[in-house]
Design an enzyme around this catalytic site. Structure first.
Site, PDB file in Angstrom:
ATOM      1  CG  HIS A  43      -6.100 -15.543  -5.759  1.00 53.79           C
ATOM      2  ND1 HIS A  43      -5.606 -16.307  -7.121  1.00 53.79           N
ATOM      3  CD2 HIS A  43      -7.447 -15.266  -6.331  1.00 53.79           C
ATOM      4  CE1 HIS A  43      -6.263 -16.275  -8.194  1.00 53.79           C
ATOM      5  NE2 HIS A  43      -7.470 -15.809  -7.567  1.00 53.79           N
ATOM      6  CG  ASP A  44      -8.451 -18.704  -5.872  1.00 54.15           C
ATOM      7  OD1 ASP A  44      -9.035 -17.412  -5.237  1.00 54.15           O
ATOM      8  OD2 ASP A  44      -8.810 -18.946  -7.081  1.00 54.15           O
TER       9      ASP A  44
ATOM     10  CD  GLU B 199      -8.953 -20.522 -11.873  1.00 53.28           C
ATOM     11  OE1 GLU B 199      -8.902 -20.664 -10.879  1.00 53.28           O
ATOM     12  OE2 GLU B 199      -9.959 -19.809 -12.478  1.00 53.28           O
TER      13      GLU B 199
ATOM     14  CG  ASP C 142      -6.759 -12.984 -13.217  1.00 51.17           C
ATOM     15  OD1 ASP C 142      -7.700 -13.632 -13.862  1.00 51.17           O
ATOM     16  OD2 ASP C 142      -6.254 -13.193 -12.156  1.00 51.17           O
TER      17      ASP C 142
ATOM     18  CG  ASP D 285      -1.560   1.200   1.553  1.00 49.00           C
ATOM     19  OD1 ASP D 285      -1.756   2.007   0.567  1.00 49.00           O
ATOM     20  OD2 ASP D 285      -2.146   1.229   2.775  1.00 49.00           O
TER      21      ASP D 285
ATOM     22  CG  ASN E   3      -3.070   5.268  -1.070  1.00 49.02           C
ATOM     23  OD1 ASN E   3      -3.227   4.221  -0.506  1.00 49.02           O
ATOM     24  ND2 ASN E   3      -4.083   5.781  -1.927  1.00 49.02           N
TER      25      ASN E   3
ATOM     26  CG  ASP F 167      -1.552   1.717  -3.487  1.00 49.32           C
ATOM     27  OD1 ASP F 167      -0.158   1.463  -4.012  1.00 49.32           O
ATOM     28  OD2 ASP F 167      -1.735   2.215  -2.678  1.00 49.32           O
TER      29      ASP F 167
ATOM     30  CG  ASP G 284      -6.084   2.968   0.584  1.00 48.78           C
ATOM     31  OD1 ASP G 284      -4.971   2.146   0.581  1.00 48.78           O
ATOM     32  OD2 ASP G 284      -6.696   3.130  -0.578  1.00 48.78           O
TER      33      ASP G 284
ATOM     34  CG  ASP H  86     -11.564 -16.002 -13.212  1.00 46.97           C
ATOM     35  OD1 ASP H  86     -10.682 -16.445 -12.139  1.00 46.97           O
ATOM     36  OD2 ASP H  86     -12.622 -16.130 -13.035  1.00 46.97           O
TER      37      ASP H  86
HETATM   38  C1  NOJ Z   1     -11.046 -18.058  -9.811  1.00 42.13           C
HETATM   39  C2  NOJ Z   1     -10.434 -17.121  -9.251  1.00 42.13           C
HETATM   40  O1  NOJ Z   1      -9.104 -17.554  -9.132  1.00 42.13           O
HETATM   41  C3  NOJ Z   1     -11.085 -16.898  -8.074  1.00 42.13           C
HETATM   42  O2  NOJ Z   1     -10.231 -15.984  -6.904  1.00 42.13           O
HETATM   43  C4  NOJ Z   1     -12.420 -16.158  -8.277  1.00 42.13           C
HETATM   44  O3  NOJ Z   1     -13.275 -16.019  -7.207  1.00 42.13           O
HETATM   45  C5  NOJ Z   1     -13.197 -17.097  -9.121  1.00 42.13           C
HETATM   46  N1  NOJ Z   1     -12.389 -17.601 -10.219  1.00 42.13           N
HETATM   47  C6  NOJ Z   1     -14.383 -16.256  -9.760  1.00 42.13           C
HETATM   48  O4  NOJ Z   1     -13.555 -15.376 -10.751  1.00 42.13           O
END
Ligand code: NOJ
Length: 565
Positions: A332-333, A259, A101, A24, A26, A32, A28, A202
């Protein structure tokens, strides 16, 4: 000659940034683009070639940017288009490409296409989404959404239902409709013209749905039907990807990674064979599902290493000289791999290095997720209120309604929740992510695990990753060698061999805190002249015949063929 024509991404290592949690600038509390720019020198030092940037487009953030309101503008919290152009430029100056993405299975319900589409059955944009009439006051079919509840939402204005495989603020786009596809190709071109290095797509294998949308099977402990057989790798998926390539991607020297939940090796052979002109590689999920029980993701069960090894073997063999693999432990999942398949206590450093060596010696393009190079761990927040992820929060509500106890649900969240990966990047012992209040709490272990400390310690996990990236550039065997799994049934050692015309590399990794022993002769290597390429202990504990493998040890030894000394 052929090697010179080889695509650049075969020797690249990708680093994934989840912008909200990276840096970050700034105060908040939200990461960013200027924050990312300020850390490019750090990424250059690590040595990565590509940044995959999770979505930075304008979004109401129902799913942290995976619900896009405008594909051509930047989310206010992240900065401006000038910031984005500066990022592309400054990354390029350091030899780093930016992969965006591409989220086009669905948009936000606040995207102007959807606002128009829902306004009237006669709207020009009506068919940009998937609308159906209900059946006797019920949704058109029994499909459940990935984020709990029905996959259909009734819109009172036109008295019809729209499909949303994810949240109800993420309506699915209708790829059957040619004007929609044309608009997607245009927005891709818009970004490619800005000089980006490609797309991570995605859930791209969800875009083609079986037109009759039949009911799905209701599995035990589920309230809704499983529609996935009717939208995963659907009837026109290959046609759409080839069209996308012809109309857009073929004109640029870029990388694409799809993905693809539910894609098998047979599917991936089609998707990634260069002659088919679909995508360069896929993110498979099979290895990420091995610690899920019959009840799915939240039904956590211990990983059996033998299953993991067999799975990697299957993918390595299937795509060798046919297509291309992507290699990942984290994104991130997913929960943090050191907590998941390693040991985040006493052996955190050793096991994080072991996992890195194990993955990066395979054939394919490796992906590092922010903080993986520090050995960042899962987090245990006692209060549900500290969690932010829509998947986690919806699941909690649904399971409570089913009478499952708070403790049981939380233990699933601790093991598998996506917020494990989304706590802010740990830059310093105080955090260093923001001067304000972070949008999600920091992992309290930032005093021990952080960039500052890693950079100052030449034996840190960071330097193992740095070395692995360099090795990939120096040694063709990593990119092209064949793969052979050894000791397939061993419950705690993952041992494999890579082989080229003149060399053999033996990769030995221990996924446990137990000591093991191997005989060199059983490792099926043809020469005794061995050179240590990388290891996570100072030296090997070996003599002429045997080698002892200590807790979470990993090493790679090279044998030159034809030397028998
Ligand atoms: C896969 C993404 O990696 C995930 O973070 C997202 O919630 C779902 N697709 C829906 O876009």
């Amino acid at each position: 000659m052929e090697r010179q024509m080889e695509p650049w991404w075969k020797k690249s290592v990708v680093y994934q940034i989840y912008p909200r949690s990276f840096m970050d600038s700034n105060g908040d509390g939200i990461g960013d683009i200027q924050g990312i720019i300020s850390k490019l020198d750090y990424l250059e030092k690590l040595g990565i070639d590509v940044i995959w940037l999770s979505p930075v487009y304008d979004s109401p953030n129902d799913d942290n940017g995976y619900d896009i309101r405008n594909y051509r503008t930047i989310m206010d919290e992240f900065g401006t288009m000038e910031d984005m152009e500066q990022l592309i430029e400054e990354a390029k100056n350091r030899g780093i490409r930016i992969v965006m993405d591409l989220v086009v299975n669905h948009s936000s319900d606040e995207h102007e296409w959807f606002v128009e589409s829902r306004s009237s059955k006669n709207s020009k944009y009506r068919d940009y989404y998937i609308w159906r009439d209900g059946k006797d006051g019920q949704p058109p079919n029994n499909w459940g959404s990935v984020f709990s509840g029905s996959a259909w939402e009734k819109d009172e204005l036109t008295n019809s239902y729209y499909l949303h495989l994810f949240s109800k603020k993420q309506p699915d786009l209708n790829w059957e409709h040619e004007p929609l596809r044309g608009d997607v190709y245009q927005l891709m071109t818009y970004w490619l013209e800005k000089g980006i290095g490609g797309f991570r797509m995605d859930v791209i294998n969800f875009i083609s749905k079986a037109l009759d949308l039949p009911d799905g099977t209701i599995h035990p402990n589920n309230l809704y039907g499983d529609g996935s057989p009717y939208f995963i790798n659907g009837p026109k998926i290959h046609q759409y990807l080839r069209e996308m390539n012809e109309k857009v991607l073929s004109k640029y020297d870029v990388v694409t990674v799809g993905e693809m939940p539910g894609a098998t090796t047979d599917d991936a052979q089609i998707y990634t064979n260069p002659y088919n002109k679909e995508v360069n590689m896929v993110f498979t999920f099979e290895h990420m599902d091995l610690d899920s029980g019959p009840g799915g993701k939240w039904n956590v069960q211990p990983l059996k290493l033998v299953d993991l090894k067999r799975n990697f073997e299957k993918w390595q063999l299937a795509l060798h000289k046919v297509g291309w693999n992507s290699l990942y432990w984290n994104n991130h999942d997913q929960p943090r791999v050191v907590s998941r398949f390693g040991n985040d206590g006493e052996y955190r450093e050793l096991s994080a290095k072991m996992l890195a060596i194990c993955l990066h010696m395979l054939q394919g393009t490796p992906y590092i997720y922010q903080g993986e190079e520090l050995g960042m761990t899962n987090v245990v927040f006692p209060l549900l209120e500290d969690y932010r992820d829509i998947e986690t929060l919806n699941m909690y509500k649904e399971k409570m309604e089913q009478g499952i106890s708070h403790e049981d649900i939380m233990s699933g969240i601790y093991a598998k929740g996506r917020d494990n990966a989304r706590t802010p990047m740990q830059w310093t012992s105080e955090g260093g992510f923001t001067t304000g209040t972070p949008w999600i709490r920091m992992n309290p272990n930032t005093d021990e695990i952080n960039v500052e400390q890693s950079i100052n310690d030449s034996t840190s996990i960071f330097y193992t990753y740095q070395k692995l990236i360099q090795l990939r550039k120096q040694h063709d065997i990593i990119t092209h060698g064949s793969f052979q799994l050894l000791f397939a049934d061993h419950p705690s050692l993952f041992v494999y061999k890579r082989q080229s015309a003149d060399e053999e590399w033996l990769v030995v990794t221990n996924f446990s805190d137990q000591r093991e022993q191997l005989e060199w002769k059983d490792c099926d290597v043809t020469s005794k002249s061995r050179e240590i390429i990388i290891s996570n202990y100072d030296t090997l504990n070996t003599n002429e015949n045997t080698v002892e493998i200590r807790p979470y040890e990993a090493f790679v030894v090279a044998f030159k063929k034809g030397i028998e000394n």
